[in-house]
Design an enzyme around this catalytic site. Structure first.
Site, PDB file in Angstrom:
ATOM      1  N   SER A  67      67.566  27.983  55.650  1.00  0.00           N
ATOM      2  CA  SER A  67      67.232  29.379  55.884  1.00  0.00           C
ATOM      3  C   SER A  67      68.514  30.135  56.181  1.00  0.00           C
ATOM      4  O   SER A  67      69.432  29.598  56.800  1.00  0.00           O
ATOM      5  CB  SER A  67      66.284  29.478  57.083  1.00  0.00           C
ATOM      6  OG  SER A  67      66.361  30.758  57.660  1.00  0.00           O
ATOM      7  N   HIS A  74      38.503  17.296  54.541  1.00  0.00           N
ATOM      8  CA  HIS A  74      38.588  18.608  55.206  1.00  0.00           C
ATOM      9  C   HIS A  74      39.914  18.772  55.961  1.00  0.00           C
ATOM     10  O   HIS A  74      39.984  19.519  56.938  1.00  0.00           O
ATOM     11  CB  HIS A  74      37.421  18.816  56.193  1.00  0.00           C
ATOM     12  CG  HIS A  74      36.085  18.469  55.637  1.00  0.00           C
ATOM     13  ND1 HIS A  74      35.293  19.364  54.946  1.00  0.00           N
ATOM     14  CD2 HIS A  74      35.396  17.294  55.635  1.00  0.00           C
ATOM     15  CE1 HIS A  74      34.176  18.769  54.562  1.00  0.00           C
ATOM     16  NE2 HIS A  74      34.216  17.506  54.962  1.00  0.00           N
ATOM     17  N   LYS A 119      66.219  25.109  60.026  1.00  0.00           N
ATOM     18  CA  LYS A 119      65.231  24.927  58.958  1.00  0.00           C
ATOM     19  C   LYS A 119      65.712  24.045  57.822  1.00  0.00           C
ATOM     20  O   LYS A 119      66.849  24.122  57.378  1.00  0.00           O
ATOM     21  CB  LYS A 119      64.876  26.290  58.365  1.00  0.00           C
ATOM     22  CG  LYS A 119      64.172  27.179  59.352  1.00  0.00           C
ATOM     23  CD  LYS A 119      62.697  26.944  59.367  1.00  0.00           C
ATOM     24  CE  LYS A 119      62.062  28.064  58.572  1.00  0.00           C
ATOM     25  NZ  LYS A 119      60.622  27.971  58.589  1.00  0.00           N
ATOM     26  N   GLU A 141      57.146  23.885  47.047  1.00  0.00           N
ATOM     27  CA  GLU A 141      56.509  25.211  47.056  1.00  0.00           C
ATOM     28  C   GLU A 141      56.614  25.885  45.693  1.00  0.00           C
ATOM     29  O   GLU A 141      55.671  26.532  45.222  1.00  0.00           O
ATOM     30  CB  GLU A 141      57.145  26.095  48.136  1.00  0.00           C
ATOM     31  CG  GLU A 141      56.798  25.639  49.548  1.00  0.00           C
ATOM     32  CD  GLU A 141      57.625  26.340  50.628  1.00  0.00           C
ATOM     33  OE1 GLU A 141      58.144  27.441  50.359  1.00  0.00           O
ATOM     34  OE2 GLU A 141      57.749  25.793  51.728  1.00  0.00           O
TER      35      GLU A 141
END
Ligand code: ARG
Length: 458
Positions: free
Chosen positions: A277, A156, A283, A290
Site C-alpha cells: 500500500s 455458509h 500491508k 483480486e
C-alpha cells in the site's frame, strides 16, 4: 484507403464510414492465419488446374515475402487497408502483379474470415488447454503433499467439518479437469474447415474442399456453405468455456483472499505475487487474486456480447459478425493471462498448516462426529443432535472446545459418554474415518490422487 471492391462505386467512401467499417486495427491479429489459409487455397487451386503451378509458386513466394517483411518490420500493417485480407491481397498484387490478382479465385472474404477466425480460435483453444493442464499439475502437487493437512471445511463460510487441504484442492482439480475436457470437446466439434463456402453459396469452380481441409489439419470441410460462413457457435462455446474457467478461478481467488486475511492466516502469498500500500506500510495485498476475481466480468461480457450480436442475424454473412473479434480476443488474453498468474501464485504460496489445523479444532467441526458417537451408542440421532447442541453451548460459554471438557462435565450432560469419546472426536478420526469415494480420509484421497495422476499421464 486500399479497398478491394471499388469497381461499382462512383464516389469515395466517407472517411468516418471507412473508419467505422474497417477492421484492420484488430483483425491483423490473425495475419498468420490469413496467410496460412491463402497458401492452402492456392495449393488447392493449382491441384485442381484452376491456377497453373507457376502462378501457384509465384503467389506462395509473394506470401512468404510479405510475411518476412512484416516480421522484419520492413512492411507495416496500417489503417490504409480496410482489413487484414485486403492488406495481404493488395501487397501481393504490388509484389507479383497479375498472378496476385488470381489468389481470390473461388473465395470470398466471408469464407476467408470464417476460416481465419476459426484457425486462430483453434490455436487459442489448444493454448488454454495447455495452461489448464499446467494448473492441474500444480494443484495435484500440492494435494500430494497435504493429505494430512487438516483444515476446516466450510458451509455458509462457517466452519462445518474438518477436511484436509488435499481434499479442498481436489475440488478445484475436478473443476479444472472438466474445463480441460470441455476445451477438448470444443476442439473436436469446431475442427471443420469453412473455406470453400464462398460468399454463401459455394462456387462453380471445381474446388477440392477435402484437400484444403486436410492441408489445414481439419477433420474435413463444413457441410453447408451458408452455415460455413455464418457459424460462430464454436466461438460462443469457447467464450462460455473461458467464462466457466474464470468463474472457477474467481471462486478460488476469493478463497485465497479469505485465507490470506489477518483473521485466517491460512496462507502466505509470495512477495513476488503480492503488492503493498502507498500509505499503510504493514500491508501485503492479494492483488493478483483480486484482479483475477475482478476480470471475470469482462470475460462474461464477451460471451454476452457475442450471443447478443448473433441472435438477430439472418443467414448468411452480415457485417455484424465483424463484432465477433475484439471482445473475444480480450477474453482470450484475459483468461490465458489469469490462468498463468493464478498458477504462479499458487505454486509459490505457503500454507500455514498449524493455523489451518488450529482453526479446524476451534470451530466445533467435530460436533457431527460427537453426535454420531452417541448414535453409535444407541441414542436416536435427533436426541444426539440436541445433546451435542447443549455441549456446544457449554463450551461457547467457557471459550473451550469439546475436546477440552472433562469426562465428568460431558457425563453431566449425557451419561452415555465414555473415555473413548476423545478418540472418536479427534481431528484425525473425524477426517480419516471418512473413507467413502470422494471423502477426505487419507486412503480415499490417495485413491483420488492416483486417479488424477493417471488422468494427467494420458
Ligand atoms: N472484416 C470482415 C469481418 O470481420 C471480413 C469479412 C468482410 N466481408 C464482407 N462481405 N464485407 O467480418
Amino acid at each position: 484507403m486500399a479497398q478491394l471492391w471499388g469497381g461499382r462505386f462512383t464516389k469515395a467512401t466517407d472517411k468516418l464510414v471507412y473508419e467505422f467499417n474497417a477492421s484492420i486495427g484488430f483483425d491483423q491479429r490473425f495475419f498468420k492465419e490469413d496467410l496460412q489459409g491463402s497458401r492452402a487455397h492456392v495449393r488447392m487451386l493449382a491441384k485442381q488446374g484452376i491456377l497453373t503451378e507457376v502462378e501457384r509458386d509465384e503467389i506462395l513466394a509473394g506470401l512468404d515475402g510479405i510475411e518476412a517483411d512484416v516480421e522484419a518490420g520492413k512492411l507495416e500493417i496500417t489503417s490504409e487497408y480496410e482489413d487484414i485480407h485486403s492488406f495481404v491481397e493488395a501487397n501481393l498484387i504490388d509484389r507479383i502483379g497479375d498472378a496476385g490478382k488470381k489468389l481470390h479465385t473461388g473465395r470470398s472474404r466471408n469464407d476467408q474470415v470464417a476460416l481465419d477466425m476459426r484457425l486462430y480460435t483453434r490455436s487459442q483453444v489448444l493454448y488454454t488447454e495447455s495452461q489448464i493442464n499446467h494448473l492441474l499439475h500444480t494443484i495435484l502437487h500440492i494435494m500430494e503433499e497435504n493429505t494430512e493437512t487438516i483444515m476446516p471445511g466450510f458451509t455458509h463460510l462457517q466452519k462445518a467439518q474438518p477436511i484436509t487441504l488435499a481434499h479442498h484442492l481436489g475440488a478445484y482439480f475436478e473443476m479444472f479437469r472438466r474445463d480441460e475436457l470441455r476445451l477438448q470437446d470444443i476442439y473436436n466439434r469446431m475442427n471443420y474447415c469453412p473455406l470453400g463456402s464462398g460468399a454463401l453459396a459455394g462456387t462453380t469452380y471445381p474446388l477440392d474442399r477435402d484437400y484444403t481441409a486436410e492441408l489445414l489439419d481439419f477433420y474435413g470441410p463444413t457441410e453447408n456453405s451458408m452455415d460455413g460462413v455464418s457459424d460462430r457457435d464454436y466461438l460462443i462455446e469457447y467464450l462460455s468455456a473461458l467464462s466457466t474457467i474464470m468463474m472457477h478461478l474467481s471462486r478460488f481467488s476469493e478463497e485465497v483472499i479469505i485465507w490470506n486475511s489477518n483473521e485466517y492466516r491460512f496462507v502466505e502469498i509470495d512477495d513476488a505475487y503480492s503488492t503493498g500500500s502507498s500509505i499503510m506500510p504493514q500491508k501485503k495485498n492479494p492483488d493478483i487474486a483480486e484482479l483475477v476475481r475482478g476480470k471475470t466480468g469482462r470475460v462474461y461480457g464477451a460471451l454476452m456480447s457475442l450471443l447478443t450480436t448473433m441472435k438477430g442475424i439472418p443467414l448468411a454473412y452480415n457485417k455484424d459478425m465483424q463484432e465477433d473479434k475484439e471482445m473475444a480476443f480480450d477474453a482470450m488474453d484475459t483468461t490465458n493471462g489469469c490462468i498463468q498468474l493464478f498458477d504462479g501464485m499458487l505454486e509459490t504460496m505457503e500454507f500455514n498448516k498449524d493455523n489451518m489445523e488450529a482453526s479446524a479444532k476451534n470451530g466445533f467441526t467435530n460436533a457431527t462426529d460427537a453426535a454420531d458417537y452417541l448414535v453409535n451408542h444407541g441414542v436416536p440421532f435427533r436426541d444426539a443432535h440436541s445433546i451435542i447442541g447443549q455441549v456446544v453451548l457449554y463450551c461457547i460459554d467457557r471459550g473451550i472446545a469439546i475436546d477440552d471438557m472433562t469426562l465428568e462435565e460431558l457425563q453431566a450432560i449425557s451419561p452415555v459418554f465414555e473415555e473413548d469419546i476423545y478418540e472418536a472426536i479427534s481431528m484425525d478420526t473425524c477426517v480419516n474415518k471418512r473413507l467413502t469415494i470422494g471423502a477426505p480420509g487419507k486412503e480415499a484421497m490417495e485413491q483420488a490422487i492416483e486417479n488424477y495422476k493417471e488422468y494427467l499421464a494420458e
